[in-house]
Design a protein around this motif. Structure first.
Motif, mmCIF file in Angstrom:
data_model
loop_
_atom_site.group_PDB
_atom_site.id
_atom_site.type_symbol
_atom_site.label_atom_id
_atom_site.label_comp_id
_atom_site.label_asym_id
_atom_site.label_seq_id
_atom_site.Cartn_x
_atom_site.Cartn_y
_atom_site.Cartn_z
ATOM 1 N N THR A 15 33.724 21.974 46.498
ATOM 2 C CA THR A 15 32.691 20.995 46.831
ATOM 3 C C THR A 15 31.530 21.030 45.844
ATOM 4 O O THR A 15 30.672 20.147 45.879
ATOM 5 C CB THR A 15 32.151 21.234 48.255
ATOM 6 O OG1 THR A 15 31.577 22.545 48.337
ATOM 7 C CG2 THR A 15 33.275 21.105 49.271
ATOM 8 N N SER A 16 31.488 22.032 44.985
ATOM 9 C CA SER A 16 30.468 22.077 43.932
ATOM 10 C C SER A 16 30.920 21.305 42.698
ATOM 11 O O SER A 16 30.106 20.961 41.842
ATOM 12 C CB SER A 16 30.169 23.533 43.531
ATOM 13 O OG SER A 16 29.635 24.255 44.615
ATOM 14 N N GLY A 47 32.187 16.747 45.031
ATOM 15 C CA GLY A 47 31.485 16.787 46.315
ATOM 16 C C GLY A 47 31.127 15.425 46.847
ATOM 17 O O GLY A 47 31.525 14.380 46.312
ATOM 18 N N LYS A 48 30.369 15.426 47.926
ATOM 19 C CA LYS A 48 29.901 14.167 48.520
ATOM 20 C C LYS A 48 28.972 13.464 47.524
ATOM 21 O O LYS A 48 28.130 14.101 46.894
ATOM 22 C CB LYS A 48 29.154 14.451 49.824
ATOM 23 C CG LYS A 48 30.067 14.817 50.976
ATOM 24 C CD LYS A 48 30.812 13.594 51.493
ATOM 25 C CE LYS A 48 31.646 13.929 52.718
ATOM 26 N NZ LYS A 48 32.252 12.744 53.312
ATOM 27 N N HIS A 81 25.962 11.623 45.779
ATOM 28 C CA HIS A 81 24.520 11.711 46.016
ATOM 29 C C HIS A 81 23.967 10.405 46.582
ATOM 30 O O HIS A 81 23.049 10.419 47.407
ATOM 31 C CB HIS A 81 23.799 12.076 44.717
ATOM 32 C CG HIS A 81 23.984 13.506 44.321
ATOM 33 N ND1 HIS A 81 24.802 13.892 43.276
ATOM 34 C CD2 HIS A 81 23.486 14.653 44.854
ATOM 35 C CE1 HIS A 81 24.780 15.214 43.153
ATOM 36 N NE2 HIS A 81 23.994 15.698 44.108
ATOM 37 N N GLU A 86 21.661 16.849 55.837
ATOM 38 C CA GLU A 86 22.458 17.762 55.015
ATOM 39 C C GLU A 86 23.364 18.613 55.898
ATOM 40 O O GLU A 86 23.573 19.793 55.644
ATOM 41 C CB GLU A 86 21.554 18.649 54.152
ATOM 42 C CG GLU A 86 20.795 17.878 53.073
ATOM 43 C CD GLU A 86 20.013 18.780 52.156
ATOM 44 O OE1 GLU A 86 19.963 20.009 52.406
ATOM 45 O OE2 GLU A 86 19.435 18.286 51.172
ATOM 46 N N ASN A 125 27.092 19.909 50.161
ATOM 47 C CA ASN A 125 27.965 20.358 49.079
ATOM 48 C C ASN A 125 27.705 21.831 48.772
ATOM 49 O O ASN A 125 26.697 22.402 49.204
ATOM 50 C CB ASN A 125 27.719 19.540 47.800
ATOM 51 C CG ASN A 125 28.249 18.120 47.882
ATOM 52 O OD1 ASN A 125 29.292 17.875 48.474
ATOM 53 N ND2 ASN A 125 27.537 17.174 47.283
ATOM 54 N N GLY A 126 28.607 22.439 48.006
ATOM 55 C CA GLY A 126 28.382 23.765 47.450
ATOM 56 C C GLY A 126 28.158 24.858 48.473
ATOM 57 O O GLY A 126 28.814 24.915 49.523
ATOM 58 N N TRP A 147 27.310 23.801 52.165
ATOM 59 C CA TRP A 147 28.485 23.391 52.923
ATOM 60 C C TRP A 147 29.326 24.600 53.333
ATOM 61 O O TRP A 147 29.794 24.687 54.476
ATOM 62 C CB TRP A 147 29.345 22.422 52.107
ATOM 63 C CG TRP A 147 30.638 22.095 52.792
ATOM 64 C CD1 TRP A 147 30.843 21.150 53.748
ATOM 65 C CD2 TRP A 147 31.897 22.749 52.601
ATOM 66 N NE1 TRP A 147 32.150 21.168 54.166
ATOM 67 C CE2 TRP A 147 32.822 22.132 53.486
ATOM 68 C CE3 TRP A 147 32.337 23.785 51.770
ATOM 69 C CZ2 TRP A 147 34.151 22.531 53.548
ATOM 70 C CZ3 TRP A 147 33.666 24.176 51.841
ATOM 71 C CH2 TRP A 147 34.563 23.552 52.716
ATOM 72 N N ARG A 187 34.090 10.813 46.934
ATOM 73 C CA ARG A 187 33.638 12.028 46.284
ATOM 74 C C ARG A 187 32.957 11.673 44.964
ATOM 75 O O ARG A 187 33.188 10.610 44.400
ATOM 76 C CB ARG A 187 34.826 12.971 46.004
ATOM 77 C CG ARG A 187 35.568 13.432 47.235
ATOM 78 C CD ARG A 187 34.758 14.420 48.056
ATOM 79 N NE ARG A 187 35.535 14.931 49.183
ATOM 80 C CZ ARG A 187 35.496 14.418 50.413
ATOM 81 N NH1 ARG A 187 34.735 13.360 50.651
ATOM 82 N NH2 ARG A 187 36.215 14.937 51.376
ATOM 83 N N ARG A 237 37.663 20.055 52.670
ATOM 84 C CA ARG A 237 36.794 19.417 53.679
ATOM 85 C C ARG A 237 37.591 18.888 54.864
ATOM 86 O O ARG A 237 37.156 17.957 55.549
ATOM 87 C CB ARG A 237 36.014 18.275 53.035
ATOM 88 C CG ARG A 237 35.123 18.687 51.893
ATOM 89 C CD ARG A 237 34.144 17.610 51.527
ATOM 90 N NE ARG A 237 32.980 17.662 52.393
ATOM 91 C CZ ARG A 237 31.756 17.972 51.976
ATOM 92 N NH1 ARG A 237 31.529 18.253 50.716
ATOM 93 N NH2 ARG A 237 30.751 18.001 52.820
#
Length: 520
Positions: free
Chosen positions: A120-121, A124-125, A127, A139, A145-146, A149, A398, A465
């Protein structure tokens, strides 16, 4: 006075110039660089306009195909007709622009499979979604993320293990009682059949389950939270219709933005009051009483108190993750159950088969348990097929947070990678020529054997995820459907208008009226 006006005019010119530089230099050139990188690898797409990308074309395609929707059983014809048209033109992998972001549309099996290996880093989702949907999700685990998460996953995932779900079955059964009674009361005094808009009732039922099982309360106590989150969902989904650079207006003090901000603050205060009440009960309770309150809310509060430096403030951690559970835990389950009842009403043969199984499971038992739910094989197949035809999360979005590779394609940093789950679920290459048809028996040997390749089925997401609450969702849907089928039969209402709508989840635009008959 004249000098002041001149200064204001100069300032406006400078601001407008800066905006143009930003729009051209930051947005357009950045996206043009991404497009060039993709095109050199043979990936093409529709030509975008400067300010609005391909959104004018998307609107035109929707309008042109609108008259054909009533004859089409493919859900994507209602919601994403531009995807279907662009796929015919450019293949399963193409890129397009909304005017603010460049999107790589990925429906090629090997590229989709490759997404599961990135963290996820790295992938990720996006921005821009984190910002536009912050009032609804913050959040929390759905949008972090990262390291944040990973910590949230560590805190929340154990609360949804199968052993924990076993202890929630009784609470789910309790939540079915007011639903069944309400429908029985509505039918009493009639000829035995009544048109009922089932979606609202199922939404309240699912909210009651989440409130009881995860937060130690009931729908009545959490009603304000659920109602305000629903209002937030509707308001944000309306804003999502603003495409291209109009998304920049989301930051202005418009009436819509003020309403979203007000709802966000009200939900925040309600959740914080709930957490304070929970702390107070624990503080005043003995150890035995505390054990009964060892709910998801307890885990979230403890997680906030012990959070590492990667986490936001403790109050934000509590509010954001409660929002995520409240929304994801009841909205997606409710809408899936709604579509499931519609499909059973439209296919009475499958409804009869599922009812026979449900009656056997309920026979002689005062309460269904986890073992009885495992015996509901037909009902499980019906739910799985419903999730295929009407996945609540129709798009997996993503952002490449660094340069990555998917299926041999170099994807530059900043690219939004879009996986159209609803398109994958109706891909005839993966599912066969009957992909658009309701055929639960395709899942007779499990999800892994239903299609090739197996990862083309992803109702609960894919990769790291994967949905944390899927065990609870499946148990809840099986239990409520078994109870409903054992007491009522369902048929299509003449007033039903088939029009799936995208409101963060896929739901019936005009509600779900069904003819409900009480069984003798």
């Amino acid at each position: 006075m004249e000098k002041l006006l001149e200064m204001i005019l100069v300032l406006l010119v400078i601001l407008l110039g800066s905006a143009q530089v930003y729009l051209y230099g930051i947005l357009w050139l950045r996206m043009a660089k991404i497009r060039k990188k993709l095109r050199t690898q043979g990936i093409n797409g529709p030509k975008p306009t400067l300010l609005y990308g391909n959104t004018p074309e998307m609107k035109r395609i929707r309008q042109e195909l609108n008259c054909l929707q009533m004859q089409d059983t493919n859900m994507n014809s209602y919601i994403f007709p531009h995807f279907l048209l662009w796929r015919k033109t450019y293949g399963p992998v193409f890129h397009y622009s909304t005017g603010a972001v460049e999107i790589l549309h990925v429906a090629q099996p090997e590229m989709v499979k490759d997404m599961g290996r990135w963290t996820t880093s790295e992938l990720g989702k996006p921005h821009y979604l984190m910002k536009s949907r912050k009032p609804l999700f913050g959040e929390g685990i759905l949008f972090a993320n990262g390291d944040l998460w990973a910590y949230e996953k560590k805190i929340l995932a154990p609360e949804f293990f199968v052993e924990k779900i076993k202890s929630m079955i009784g609470l789910i059964v309790d939540a079915t009682v007011p639903l069944l009674q309400a429908w029985e009361n509505m039918i009493d005094g009639t000829v035995g059949t009544k048109e009922i808009y089932v979606d609202g009732y199922l939404r309240n039922f699912s909210a009651d389950v989440i409130a009881r099982a995860c937060f130690g309360s009931s729908f009545a106590e959490g009603k304000d939270i659920f109602c305000k989150l629903r209002q937030l969902q509707m308001a944000i989904s309306e804003q999502d219709k603003l495409v291209g650079l109009s998304a920049l207006w989301k930051n202005l003090p418009t009436k819509s933005n003020r309403e979203i901000k007000k709802l966000d603050q009200e939900v925040r205060l309600l959740i914080l009051d709930l957490s304070k009440e929970h702390r107070s009960k624990d503080y005043c309770s003995d150890s035995m009483h505390m054990a009964t309150h060892n709910s998801l809310l307890h885990a979230i509060i403890d997680g906030a108190d012990q959070s590492p430096s990667c986490c936001s403030a403790a109050e934000d951690f509590i509010v954001d993750n409660c929002k995520n559970i409240y929304f994801a835990g009841h909205e997606t389950t409710a809408v899936t159950t709604t579509w499931c009842l519609m499909l059973l009403a439209a296919h009475p043969d499958w409804q009869d088969r599922a009812r026979v199984e449900a009656l056997e499971a309920c026979h002689g038992q005062t309460m269904l348990d986890i073992d009885a739910l495992r015996q509901l094989k037909i009902l499980t197949m019906v739910i799985q097929e419903t999730l295929r035809l009407y996945p609540p999360a129709s798009l997996m979005m993503r952002e490449a947070l660094t340069d990555i590779t998917l299926g041999g394609v170099d994807v530059p940093r900043g690219t939004i990678v879009q996986v159209p789950i609803s398109v994958l679920h109706l891909d005839k290459d993966a599912w066969g020529p009957d992909a658009n048809e309701f055929r639960p028996d395709r899942f007779a040997n499990g999800t892994a054997m239903a299609c090739k390749p197996a990862h083309m089925y992803m109702p609960f997401g894919y990769g790291p995820r994967l949905c944390t609450g899927q065990n609870l969702a499946m148990a809840e849907m099986k239990l409520v459907l078994a109870c409903l089928l054992s007491k009522f039969s369902f048929s299509m209402s003449p007033g039903y208008r088939h029009s799936p709508a995208f409101r963060l989840t896929i739901e019936p635009e005009f509600g779900m009226p069904l003819m409900v008959t009480r069984l003798s």
